[in-house]
Enzyme design. Structure first.
Site, PDB file in Angstrom:
ATOM      1  N   GLY A  46       0.544  -1.229  -0.177  1.00 34.81           N
ATOM      2  CA  GLY A  46      -0.173   0.134   0.234  1.00 34.81           C
ATOM      3  C   GLY A  46       0.621   1.246   0.404  1.00 34.81           C
ATOM      4  O   GLY A  46       1.951   1.309   0.235  1.00 34.81           O
ATOM      5  N   GLN A  51       3.124  10.360   1.017  1.00 39.33           N
ATOM      6  CA  GLN A  51       4.366   9.025   1.194  1.00 39.33           C
ATOM      7  C   GLN A  51       5.459   9.300   0.234  1.00 39.33           C
ATOM      8  O   GLN A  51       6.648   9.416  -0.102  1.00 39.33           O
ATOM      9  CB  GLN A  51       3.964   7.695   1.466  1.00 39.33           C
ATOM     10  CG  GLN A  51       3.749   7.153   2.235  1.00 39.33           C
ATOM     11  CD  GLN A  51       2.740   5.789   2.646  1.00 39.33           C
ATOM     12  OE1 GLN A  51       2.228   4.811   1.833  1.00 39.33           O
ATOM     13  NE2 GLN A  51       4.515   5.099   3.387  1.00 39.33           N
ATOM     14  N   CYS A  89       5.754  -0.354   7.154  1.00 40.02           N
ATOM     15  CA  CYS A  89       5.817   0.873   6.460  1.00 40.02           C
ATOM     16  C   CYS A  89       6.519   1.534   5.188  1.00 40.02           C
ATOM     17  O   CYS A  89       8.440   1.093   5.515  1.00 40.02           O
ATOM     18  CB  CYS A  89       5.149   2.267   7.241  1.00 40.02           C
ATOM     19  SG  CYS A  89       4.790   3.712   6.478  1.00 40.02           S
ATOM     20  N   LEU A  90       7.002   1.803   4.196  1.00 38.28           N
ATOM     21  CA  LEU A  90       7.538   2.086   3.710  1.00 38.28           C
ATOM     22  C   LEU A  90       8.294   3.472   3.609  1.00 38.28           C
ATOM     23  O   LEU A  90       9.490   3.741   2.995  1.00 38.28           O
ATOM     24  CB  LEU A  90       6.723   2.114   1.656  1.00 38.28           C
ATOM     25  CG  LEU A  90       6.416   0.781   1.146  1.00 38.28           C
ATOM     26  CD1 LEU A  90       5.753   1.058  -0.643  1.00 38.28           C
ATOM     27  CD2 LEU A  90       7.356   0.350   1.081  1.00 38.28           C
ATOM     28  N   HIS A 131      -4.131   1.305   8.054  1.00 38.55           N
ATOM     29  CA  HIS A 131      -2.859   2.127   7.536  1.00 38.55           C
ATOM     30  C   HIS A 131      -2.825   2.812   6.770  1.00 38.55           C
ATOM     31  O   HIS A 131      -2.599   3.777   6.912  1.00 38.55           O
ATOM     32  CB  HIS A 131      -2.053   0.700   7.267  1.00 38.55           C
ATOM     33  CG  HIS A 131      -0.465   0.970   7.225  1.00 38.55           C
ATOM     34  ND1 HIS A 131       0.486   0.721   7.866  1.00 38.55           N
ATOM     35  CD2 HIS A 131       0.348   1.856   6.507  1.00 38.55           C
ATOM     36  CE1 HIS A 131       1.309   1.200   7.712  1.00 38.55           C
ATOM     37  NE2 HIS A 131       1.729   1.694   6.391  1.00 38.55           N
ATOM     38  N   GLU A 132      -3.368   2.854   5.307  1.00 33.72           N
ATOM     39  CA  GLU A 132      -3.529   3.469   4.736  1.00 33.72           C
ATOM     40  C   GLU A 132      -3.817   4.929   4.746  1.00 33.72           C
ATOM     41  O   GLU A 132      -4.104   6.014   4.344  1.00 33.72           O
ATOM     42  CB  GLU A 132      -2.988   2.824   3.233  1.00 33.72           C
ATOM     43  CG  GLU A 132      -2.670   2.322   2.436  1.00 33.72           C
ATOM     44  CD  GLU A 132      -0.846   2.487   2.618  1.00 33.72           C
ATOM     45  OE1 GLU A 132      -0.351   3.227   2.688  1.00 33.72           O
ATOM     46  OE2 GLU A 132       0.252   1.246   3.424  1.00 33.72           O
ATOM     47  N   HIS A 135      -2.775   7.536   7.103  1.00 37.55           N
ATOM     48  CA  HIS A 135      -1.505   8.449   6.743  1.00 37.55           C
ATOM     49  C   HIS A 135      -1.980   9.053   5.793  1.00 37.55           C
ATOM     50  O   HIS A 135      -1.640  10.349   5.890  1.00 37.55           O
ATOM     51  CB  HIS A 135      -0.617   7.941   5.299  1.00 37.55           C
ATOM     52  CG  HIS A 135       0.062   6.869   5.497  1.00 37.55           C
ATOM     53  ND1 HIS A 135       1.149   7.179   5.943  1.00 37.55           N
ATOM     54  CD2 HIS A 135       0.117   5.705   5.376  1.00 37.55           C
ATOM     55  CE1 HIS A 135       2.097   6.119   6.164  1.00 37.55           C
ATOM     56  NE2 HIS A 135       1.629   5.264   5.732  1.00 37.55           N
TER      57      HIS A 135
HETATM   58 NI    NI Z   1       2.502   3.216   5.429  1.00 39.59          NI
END
Ligand code: NI
Length: 159
Positions: A46, A51, A89-90, A131-132, A135
């Site tokens: 995701g 991000q 998480c990226l 999660h997304e 953000h």
């Molecule tokens: Ni993330």
């Protein structure tokens, strides 16, 4: 197609609230394409627009590698159950931690034609959606980690 630079924890853009999308312009379509490319390139499940430094309510998700999901202006309508598991998480590279999430969510969002739709998800998809979406309001999963944030490399050594 382009791979965008993924912002990492500590970058203030990750703590800002994103704006609703009112119109999907050519630039927005390009952003969406780039988000999918960037997510797949980084082996993520995701990615949220902040991000890559864009404060818009846009999320890309693919938990199987063959089921791309685009969510514009997503809102959770329902959630139930509970799952406890590792999350990453990226924007927090090399780390993982345990987070409790609902096991089921129903979300309403818009597609690239700004047509509304609903999507249900369980397990990993439910986790990814939660999660997304966080953000988009400037929150990272590390705020919710139970216990310590761990290094993925340390966990792999133990196996
Ligand atoms: Ni993330």
């Amino acid at each position: 197609m382009a791979i965008r630079n993924i912002r990492e924890i500590g970058d203030p853009v990750l703590n800002k609230k994103c704006k609703e999308v009112t119109e999907v312009s050519e630039r927005t379509l390009e952003l969406i394409d780039d988000m999918f490319d960037t997510m797949y390139e980084a082996d993520g499940v995701g990615l949220a627009a902040p991000q890559v430094g864009i404060l818009k309510r846009i999320v890309t998700i693919d938990v199987t590698g063959e089921d791309p999901i685009l969510l514009i202006n997503p809102v959770i309508l329902e959630s139930s159950g509970e799952q406890r598991g590792n999350e990453g998480c990226l924007s927090v590279p090399g780390k993982t931690g345990i987070v409790t999430r609902p096991n089921y969510v129903k979300v309403q969002a818009y597609n690239e034609n700004m047509e509304p739709f609903e999507l249900e998800g369980t397990e990993l998809l439910a986790r990814a959606i939660c999660h997304e979406l966080e953000h988009l309001d400037g929150h990272l999963y590390v705020e919710k980690v139970e216990g310590e944030l761990m290094n993925i490399a340390d966990l792999e050594q133990e196996e």
